[in-house]
Design a protein around this motif. Structure first.
Motif, PDB file in Angstrom:
ATOM      1  N   SER A 122      24.582  34.527  38.849  1.00 21.69           N
ATOM      2  CA  SER A 122      25.915  35.139  38.763  1.00 21.69           C
ATOM      3  C   SER A 122      26.943  34.045  38.917  1.00 21.69           C
ATOM      4  CB  SER A 122      26.086  36.208  39.835  1.00 21.69           C
ATOM      5  OG  SER A 122      25.865  35.661  41.124  1.00 21.69           O
ATOM      6  N   ALA A 123      26.841  33.074  38.039  1.00 26.65           N
ATOM      7  CA  ALA A 123      27.590  31.842  38.223  1.00 26.65           C
ATOM      8  C   ALA A 123      29.103  32.016  38.146  1.00 26.65           C
ATOM      9  CB  ALA A 123      27.132  30.817  37.194  1.00 26.65           C
ATOM     10  N   ARG A 124      29.555  33.102  37.564  1.00 25.99           N
ATOM     11  CA  ARG A 124      31.002  33.256  37.424  1.00 25.99           C
ATOM     12  C   ARG A 124      31.596  34.228  38.427  1.00 25.99           C
ATOM     13  NH1 ARG A 124      28.692  31.827  32.908  1.00 25.99           N
ATOM     14  NH2 ARG A 124      29.712  30.409  31.467  1.00 25.99           N
ATOM     15  N   GLN A 125      30.778  34.723  39.320  1.00 25.99           N
ATOM     16  CA  GLN A 125      31.260  35.669  40.326  1.00 25.99           C
ATOM     17  C   GLN A 125      31.094  35.024  41.686  1.00 25.99           C
ATOM     18  OE1 GLN A 125      29.651  39.699  40.108  1.00 25.99           O
ATOM     19  NE2 GLN A 125      29.386  39.638  42.316  1.00 25.99           N
ATOM     20  N   ILE A 137      35.615  43.889  41.446  1.00 23.42           N
ATOM     21  CA  ILE A 137      35.242  44.075  40.049  1.00 23.42           C
ATOM     22  C   ILE A 137      35.645  42.855  39.240  1.00 23.42           C
ATOM     23  CG2 ILE A 137      37.406  45.234  39.446  1.00 23.42           C
ATOM     24  CD1 ILE A 137      35.746  47.107  37.600  1.00 23.42           C
ATOM     25  N   TYR A 138      34.921  42.613  38.136  1.00 26.90           N
ATOM     26  CA  TYR A 138      35.134  41.433  37.306  1.00 26.90           C
ATOM     27  C   TYR A 138      35.116  41.847  35.846  1.00 26.90           C
ATOM     28  CZ  TYR A 138      33.468  37.184  34.809  1.00 26.90           C
ATOM     29  OH  TYR A 138      33.284  36.149  33.935  1.00 26.90           O
ATOM     30  N   PHE A 139      36.144  41.448  35.113  1.00 27.81           N
ATOM     31  CA  PHE A 139      36.234  41.668  33.672  1.00 27.81           C
ATOM     32  C   PHE A 139      36.122  40.315  32.958  1.00 27.81           C
ATOM     33  CE2 PHE A 139      37.672  46.058  33.582  1.00 27.81           C
ATOM     34  CZ  PHE A 139      38.282  46.222  34.822  1.00 27.81           C
ATOM     35  N   GLN A 140      35.367  40.291  31.886  1.00 24.42           N
ATOM     36  CA  GLN A 140      35.273  39.085  31.067  1.00 24.42           C
ATOM     37  C   GLN A 140      35.303  39.504  29.594  1.00 24.42           C
ATOM     38  OE1 GLN A 140      35.539  35.817  31.116  1.00 24.42           O
ATOM     39  NE2 GLN A 140      35.159  35.950  28.915  1.00 24.42           N
ATOM     40  N   GLY A 141      36.413  39.220  28.962  1.00 28.00           N
ATOM     41  CA  GLY A 141      36.555  39.518  27.541  1.00 28.00           C
ATOM     42  C   GLY A 141      36.262  40.972  27.241  1.00 28.00           C
ATOM     43  N   ASN A 142      35.423  41.172  26.229  1.00 26.69           N
ATOM     44  CA  ASN A 142      35.069  42.535  25.815  1.00 26.69           C
ATOM     45  C   ASN A 142      33.755  43.012  26.424  1.00 26.69           C
ATOM     46  OD1 ASN A 142      37.317  42.809  24.084  1.00 26.69           O
ATOM     47  ND2 ASN A 142      36.272  41.592  22.517  1.00 26.69           N
ATOM     48  N   SER A 143      33.200  42.209  27.323  1.00 29.36           N
ATOM     49  CA  SER A 143      31.937  42.585  27.961  1.00 29.36           C
ATOM     50  C   SER A 143      32.154  43.724  28.949  1.00 29.36           C
ATOM     51  CB  SER A 143      31.342  41.397  28.701  1.00 29.36           C
ATOM     52  OG  SER A 143      31.139  40.305  27.836  1.00 29.36           O
ATOM     53  N   ALA A 144      31.080  44.443  29.230  1.00 31.30           N
ATOM     54  CA  ALA A 144      31.150  45.504  30.241  1.00 31.30           C
ATOM     55  C   ALA A 144      31.501  44.880  31.580  1.00 31.30           C
ATOM     56  CB  ALA A 144      29.813  46.223  30.324  1.00 31.30           C
ATOM     57  N   PRO A 145      32.426  45.471  32.308  1.00 29.93           N
ATOM     58  CA  PRO A 145      32.833  44.892  33.598  1.00 29.93           C
ATOM     59  C   PRO A 145      31.715  44.945  34.623  1.00 29.93           C
ATOM     60  CG  PRO A 145      33.831  47.052  33.283  1.00 29.93           C
ATOM     61  CD  PRO A 145      33.185  46.697  31.990  1.00 29.93           C
ATOM     62  N   ASP A 146      31.743  43.982  35.522  1.00 30.14           N
ATOM     63  CA  ASP A 146      30.825  43.964  36.659  1.00 30.14           C
ATOM     64  C   ASP A 146      31.477  44.745  37.781  1.00 30.14           C
ATOM     65  OD1 ASP A 146      29.167  41.290  38.569  1.00 30.14           O
ATOM     66  OD2 ASP A 146      29.341  43.441  38.924  1.00 30.14           O
ATOM     67  N   GLY A 205      30.974  45.432  43.069  1.00 25.58           N
ATOM     68  CA  GLY A 205      31.660  45.340  44.347  1.00 25.58           C
ATOM     69  C   GLY A 205      32.498  46.551  44.721  1.00 25.58           C
ATOM     70  N   LEU A 206      32.619  47.495  43.830  1.00 28.12           N
ATOM     71  CA  LEU A 206      33.436  48.669  44.141  1.00 28.12           C
ATOM     72  C   LEU A 206      32.786  49.449  45.290  1.00 28.12           C
ATOM     73  CD1 LEU A 206      34.426  49.925  40.578  1.00 28.12           C
ATOM     74  CD2 LEU A 206      35.784  48.577  42.193  1.00 28.12           C
ATOM     75  N   PRO A 207      33.534  49.739  46.355  1.00 21.69           N
ATOM     76  CA  PRO A 207      32.934  50.324  47.552  1.00 21.69           C
ATOM     77  C   PRO A 207      32.549  51.790  47.420  1.00 21.69           C
ATOM     78  CG  PRO A 207      35.289  50.028  47.860  1.00 21.69           C
ATOM     79  CD  PRO A 207      34.962  49.397  46.563  1.00 21.69           C
ATOM     80  N   SER A 208      33.182  52.523  46.522  1.00 27.03           N
ATOM     81  CA  SER A 208      32.845  53.930  46.343  1.00 27.03           C
ATOM     82  C   SER A 208      33.333  54.380  44.980  1.00 27.03           C
ATOM     83  CB  SER A 208      33.501  54.780  47.447  1.00 27.03           C
ATOM     84  OG  SER A 208      34.875  54.974  47.185  1.00 27.03           O
TER      85      SER A 208
END
Lengths: 111, 116
Positions: free
Chosen positions: A95-98, B47-56, B59-62
């Motif tokens: 998870s190198a970018r997180q 949460i993490y957004f990168q371009g058009n990829s599905a977000p990570d 980390g969302l707590p609920s």
């Protein structure tokens, strides 16, 4: 898992040196260091990458021991402006970018 | 502006109400992060957004927490049915993706959320 920072707090006089440590239980790909002054946003200091590449600025240096999964930030001849909370953020190979941030080290430089 | 901006800077709400927090990243930055910082604590990834990829969203707590990013730029973090433990500073950060992609994150000034 959150990296562990030590010490939690340090107080020193202007001109003295300080070392802040960051330790992870997981394999690391990169370590990022940020400084946050009270009421302000964190500001980037340094990135250390596996393999020795280092990107940063200011008169601050750091080391990255990949085997021990540790990084240390070296503040030499501290200035009053160095006061703040220092955070390390770690990223693993998967998870190198997180980044996962430590709980911070509060540094106070007194005149 | 040249930096990451967030609005509002402060938000006071009553328990049970919904809130929306906005982040305007640096133009051209394709990566966007949301963090939460409780008083005296470190930065908790949300949460993490990168371009058009599905977000990570790991980390969302609920499920009361959600975020979206429209047009690859502005992001909104929504907290439904706020609870007192949601009180914190919510920080947004953006990052450019250049060679290697391991560049610094630029943080916004944050939104201080207080749930009464």
């Amino acid at each position: 898992q959150q990296p562990v920072q030590s010490p939690q707090a340090v107080i020193l006089r202007e001109g003295e040196d300080a070392v802040i440590n960051c330790s992870s239980s997981k394999a690391l790909y990169s370590v990022h260091w940020y400084r946050q002054k009270h009421g302000e946003a964190p500001v980037f200091l340094m990135i250390l990458l596996k393999g020795g590449e280092q990107k940063g600025h200011e008169k601050i240096s750091a080391s990255f021991n990949e085997k021990k999964q540790q990084s240390s930030l070296y503040l030499t001849a501290s200035q009053l402006s160095y006061s703040g909370t220092y955070f390390c953020g770690t990223a693993g190979p998967g998870s190198a970018r997180q980044l996962t941030f430590g709980s911070g080290t509060q540094l106070t430089v007194l005149p | 502006g040249a930096g990451v901006s967030q609005s509002p800077s402060n938000k006071v709400t009553e328990k049970g109400k919904d809130v929306e927090l906005r982040c305007d990243p640096i133009s051209g930055h394709t990566a966007l992060y949301w963090y939460r910082q409780s008083l005296g604590q470190g930065l908790e990834f949300l949460i993490y957004f990168q371009g058009n990829s599905a977000p990570d969203k790991s980390g969302l707590p609920s499920d009361r927490f959600s975020a979206e990013r429209t047009g690859g730029s502005v992001s909104t973090l929504t907290i439904q049915r706020t609870q007192q433990e949601d009180s914190a500073v919510y920080l947004c950060a953006s990052r450019s993706i250049s060679s290697g992609g391991y560049n610094e994150q630029f943080f916004g000034p944050g939104t201080r959320l207080t749930v009464l």
